[in-house]
Write an enzyme that holds these catalytic residues in place. Sequence first.
Site, PDB file in Angstrom:
ATOM      1  N   PRO A  19      23.344 -18.666 -37.662  1.00  0.00           N
ATOM      2  CA  PRO A  19      22.317 -18.129 -36.765  1.00  0.00           C
ATOM      3  C   PRO A  19      20.939 -18.386 -37.350  1.00  0.00           C
ATOM      4  CG  PRO A  19      23.323 -16.355 -38.030  1.00  0.00           C
ATOM      5  CD  PRO A  19      24.082 -17.606 -38.371  1.00  0.00           C
ATOM      6  N   ALA A  21      16.820 -17.873 -36.149  1.00  0.00           N
ATOM      7  CA  ALA A  21      15.852 -17.440 -35.147  1.00  0.00           C
ATOM      8  C   ALA A  21      14.955 -18.594 -34.751  1.00  0.00           C
ATOM      9  CB  ALA A  21      15.020 -16.286 -35.701  1.00  0.00           C
ATOM     10  N   GLN A  73      24.994 -12.015 -33.017  1.00  0.00           N
ATOM     11  CA  GLN A  73      24.619 -11.336 -34.258  1.00  0.00           C
ATOM     12  C   GLN A  73      23.575 -10.261 -33.992  1.00  0.00           C
ATOM     13  OE1 GLN A  73      21.985 -12.945 -37.450  1.00  0.00           O
ATOM     14  NE2 GLN A  73      23.852 -12.956 -38.701  1.00  0.00           N
ATOM     15  N   CYS A 103      19.037 -11.467 -43.684  1.00  0.00           N
ATOM     16  CA  CYS A 103      17.732 -12.011 -43.306  1.00  0.00           C
ATOM     17  C   CYS A 103      16.668 -11.608 -44.330  1.00  0.00           C
ATOM     18  CB  CYS A 103      17.332 -11.514 -41.921  1.00  0.00           C
ATOM     19  SG  CYS A 103      15.707 -12.122 -41.390  1.00  0.00           S
ATOM     20  N   GLY A 204      24.848 -22.242 -47.825  1.00  0.00           N
ATOM     21  CA  GLY A 204      23.809 -22.602 -48.779  1.00  0.00           C
ATOM     22  C   GLY A 204      23.999 -23.982 -49.360  1.00  0.00           C
ATOM     23  N   GLY A 227      23.184 -24.298 -41.878  1.00  0.00           N
ATOM     24  CA  GLY A 227      21.974 -23.771 -41.278  1.00  0.00           C
ATOM     25  C   GLY A 227      20.898 -24.817 -41.145  1.00  0.00           C
TER      26      GLY A 227
END
Length: 322
Positions: A19, A21, A73, A103, A204, A227
């Site tokens: 996820p 933003a 989420q 986050c 990561g 990500g």
Amino acid sequence: MKKLQIGNVVLDNPLILAPMAGVTDLPFRLLCREQGAGLVCMEMISAKAIFFHNKNTDKLMEIDPGEQPAVLQLFGSDPEIISEMASRIEEKPFAILDINMGCPVPKVVNNGEGSALMKNPKLVEQIITKTVKAVRKPVTIKIRKGFCDNMVNAVEIAKIAEGCGASAVAVHGRTREQYYSGRADWDIIAKVKDAVSIPVIGNGDVTDGLSAKAMLEQTGCDGLMVGRAARGNPWIFKEILYYLETGRGDFKVPAKEVRETIMRHAKMALAIKGEYTAVREMRKHIGWYTAGYPNSAVLRRDINGMETFAELERAVNNILWE
């Protein structure tokens, strides 16, 4: 590629779009699913915003059949609000509910949400326990290595999650203090994997097929979450699958396909968000898509001035690129 089961949800493969933003909106999730992601995560959504009937939040929760299975989420810090809002929205067609505990953004952390929750294991326990009881769908959490180097407690939080009925845990191998700098610590992912029996998803520094294989081998994790490396590169999931199946690092996306995908992405955004918003949001996506191509620096300068869809289309068609 092996399947991955999270609760009662079985994924075709263990590759997961993280996820993000402002990035993992509906058009981008659809593209990543097409390119091989076994699971896609929506942008994180505030439980309080749902509570207060925020209209923009309703739009963030739109799900298309083509992206299934999808993860919704939530973030927040109030066990009552998170669990009640989880129950309120459970009828929506997402497959898994995730609670954000990783986050690092100051405005989230300063409210005691996101990665700040890792400083309060008791509150973590309350949130997960209440939410698992409130919904029938699998509940997962996403955490970091810890809040800072003096508070590395991913193993403790993962054990709490398992004990409270969570179906999986995703671990980003950086502390909140690190944000996204430095190298991710894959050893902490391995330690979490050794400590719990629920699926552990590593996150990561997975940037290609080679790093994906390395994480799987080093940590023993059950799934991989991608990500930032997916920004402008929905093909990374196909690339990873190709590498894991063949051991070859010669995966390449033709420039023509890049151009066509940018325009597909833009047209989906246009249909959902309208010209004003779609063009502005596509500026960053086009910058990511075209990084490394000839004249891409000129394009990135030009796209910041784009106002209309016609300008966007003309710019994309003019620069590519074989």
